[in-house]
Design an enzyme around this catalytic site. Structure first.
Site, PDB file in Angstrom:
ATOM      1  N   TYR A  49       0.901  -1.199   0.049  1.00 45.83           N
ATOM      2  CA  TYR A  49       0.023  -0.153   0.091  1.00 45.83           C
ATOM      3  C   TYR A  49       0.887   1.420  -0.154  1.00 45.83           C
ATOM      4  CZ  TYR A  49      -4.095  -2.988   1.254  1.00 45.83           C
ATOM      5  OH  TYR A  49      -5.205  -3.900   1.129  1.00 45.83           O
TER       6      TYR A  49
ATOM      7  N   LYS B 228       3.529 -15.357   2.765  1.00 44.63           N
ATOM      8  CA  LYS B 228       3.123 -16.228   1.483  1.00 44.63           C
ATOM      9  C   LYS B 228       4.829 -16.498   1.040  1.00 44.63           C
ATOM     10  CE  LYS B 228       0.743 -17.894  -2.035  1.00 44.63           C
ATOM     11  NZ  LYS B 228       0.024 -19.122  -1.644  1.00 44.63           N
TER      12      LYS B 228
ATOM     13  N   ASP C  26      -3.159 -18.054   1.966  1.00 39.30           N
ATOM     14  CA  ASP C  26      -4.217 -18.667   1.529  1.00 39.30           C
ATOM     15  C   ASP C  26      -4.941 -19.848   2.649  1.00 39.30           C
ATOM     16  OD1 ASP C  26      -1.671 -19.963   1.139  1.00 39.30           O
ATOM     17  OD2 ASP C  26      -2.550 -20.714  -0.853  1.00 39.30           O
TER      18      ASP C  26
ATOM     19  N   ASP D  89      -5.173  -6.389   6.258  1.00 40.87           N
ATOM     20  CA  ASP D  89      -6.167  -5.872   5.788  1.00 40.87           C
ATOM     21  C   ASP D  89      -7.589  -6.773   5.621  1.00 40.87           C
ATOM     22  OD1 ASP D  89      -8.078  -3.897   4.914  1.00 40.87           O
ATOM     23  OD2 ASP D  89      -7.100  -3.296   2.814  1.00 40.87           O
TER      24      ASP D  89
ATOM     25  N   ASP E 113     -10.678  -8.265   8.219  1.00 39.84           N
ATOM     26  CA  ASP E 113     -12.205  -8.086   7.879  1.00 39.84           C
ATOM     27  C   ASP E 113     -12.964  -9.440   7.712  1.00 39.84           C
ATOM     28  OD1 ASP E 113     -12.208  -5.311   7.344  1.00 39.84           O
ATOM     29  OD2 ASP E 113     -12.999  -5.485   5.578  1.00 39.84           O
TER      30      ASP E 113
END
Ligand code: NAD
Length: 353
Positions: free
Chosen positions: A142, A187, A219, A243, A247
């Site tokens: 980001y 990852k 994942d 992020d 959520d």
């Protein structure tokens, strides 16, 4: 003890819910002999209306001078058409960046009394849920270099070892205050940043032999959160994965009006806010659920002021209030008593012992 709190009610239901959180803090002050002083500051749409900027310089300076910040929510349809450079949400980024808040804590708590709101099978969340997602907030994709040409684009994900180390230290410290179980999510089978992440987390782990650490690929972590959420205590991860996973974890609990958050830096300073927005549809109508904001001040007491007993007292007061069958409309169920924002705040304050 004396604590100075910068209070930023913001827009929509912000003032409604912040008022109730201060009511509960005042009760804590009188029960435990502390003194909390509040300075109310402008940010968001109200700040645009009064000063032309979503985050006036004075707000940032006074927030910096406080011991912690309590934020309601910002934004609303009234400011949807203002230029993007001065949108109310810019205040959030300005506060996080300006205050150096690199560590975002998002607890996903499911109170057993509200289990019916959870979209998962009851057997999977028996006894409630209590997961803490620790998200790196100021690095990664980001904030990396980005570019777009006519037919291609890129966003760079970069982390320095120090950025990973400081968030890992926060996560281990938090795990030490909880059940001493930490899951680091990356990852590392694909991404070089993730390999640095994993190696750095393993290095920090040497200083925390009491904490059981495991690593999951993102994942798999996303899948495990809905397959068996009770396996998690603290999850630490980089900005974008955090992020998404925070959520996902909060949706598992089913009630947006219940979830607090904290954004911290290396010292004890922090900013505390509910995860929901300004809910303009119910603003000023005594309908908003103030519990997410009340639970945010519990986090403030625990993480900024090192007052764990007082934080526990607020969380227990919330739980006792739910046991009494007191509910705002968003968490209402059969046989319970429907109350407004102020009556919910009164009930929790009365239950603080
Ligand atoms: P929202 O969270 O404000 O509302 C979504 C839905 O949940 C609405 O139906 C609302 O009534 C309900 N809701 C939210 N909080 C509630 C509470 N405490 N009690 C009862 N019901 C509640 O999200 P949105 O509608 O997407 O956004 C509204 C505004 O808030 C937008 O301007 C958005 O940009 C802003 N926003 C601000 C923040 C923040 O300040 N941190 C976060 C998200 C959205």
């Amino acid at each position: 003890m004396d604590f100075k709190i910068a209070v930023i009610p913001g827009d929509g239901i912000g003032p409604d819910i912040v008022r109730e959180a201060l009511k509960v803090l005042d009760k804590v002050a009188s029960c435990y002999g502390h003194h909390f002083s509040y300075e109310t500051l402008l940010a968001g749409g109200v700040a645009i209306d009064e000063t032309g900027a979503p985050l006036p310089e004075e707000t940032l300076e006074k927030a910096k001078a406080a011991d912690s910040v309590l934020l309601g929510a910002v934004g609303g349809p009234k400011w949807d058409d203002v230029p993007s450079a001065i949108r109310p949400e810019k205040a959030l980024l300005g506060l996080r960046g300006g205050l150096g808040l690199f560590c975002n804590l998002r607890p996903a708590m499911l109170f057993p009394q509200l289990a019916s709101a959870c979209p998962l099978k009851p057997s999977m969340v028996e006894g409630g849920l209590d997961i803490m997602v620790v998200r790196e907030l100021t690095g990664g994709i980001y904030f990396g270099k980005r570019e777009r040409t006519a037919d291609s684009a890129y966003d760079v994900m970069a982390y320095s070892k120090e950025e990973v180390r400081r968030i890992a230290v926060k996560a281990f410290d938090i795990a030490m205050k909880r059940n001493r179980k930490l899951t680091s999510v990356d990852k590392a089978n694909i991404l070089e940043t993730s390999r640095l992440w994993r190696a750095t987390v393993d290095e920090v782990a040497k200083n925390y032999p009491e904490v059981a650490l495991n690593h999951l690929y993102v994942d798999n972590a996303a899948m495990q959160l809905v397959r068996n959420p009770k396996q998690f205590d603290v999850i630490v991860t980089e900005n974008m994965f955090g992020d998404i996973l925070s959520d996902e974890a909060s949706m598992v609990t089913g009630s947006i009006g219940m979830l607090p958050s904290a954004s911290l830096r290396g010292d004890s300073f922090g900013m505390y806010e509910p995860i929901h927005g300004s809910a303009p549809d119910i603003a000023g109508q005594d309908k908003a659920n103030p519990l997410a904001t009340i639970l945010s001040v519990a986090m403030m007491l625990r993480y900024s002021f090192s007052l764990p007993a007082e934080a526990d007292a607020i969380e227990k007061a919330v739980s006792d209030t739910l046991d009494q069958g007191i509910r705002t409309a968003d968490i209402m169920s059969e046989g319970c008593t429907l109350v407004g924002t102020a009556a919910m705040g009164d009930a929790v304050a009365a239950n603080v012992r």
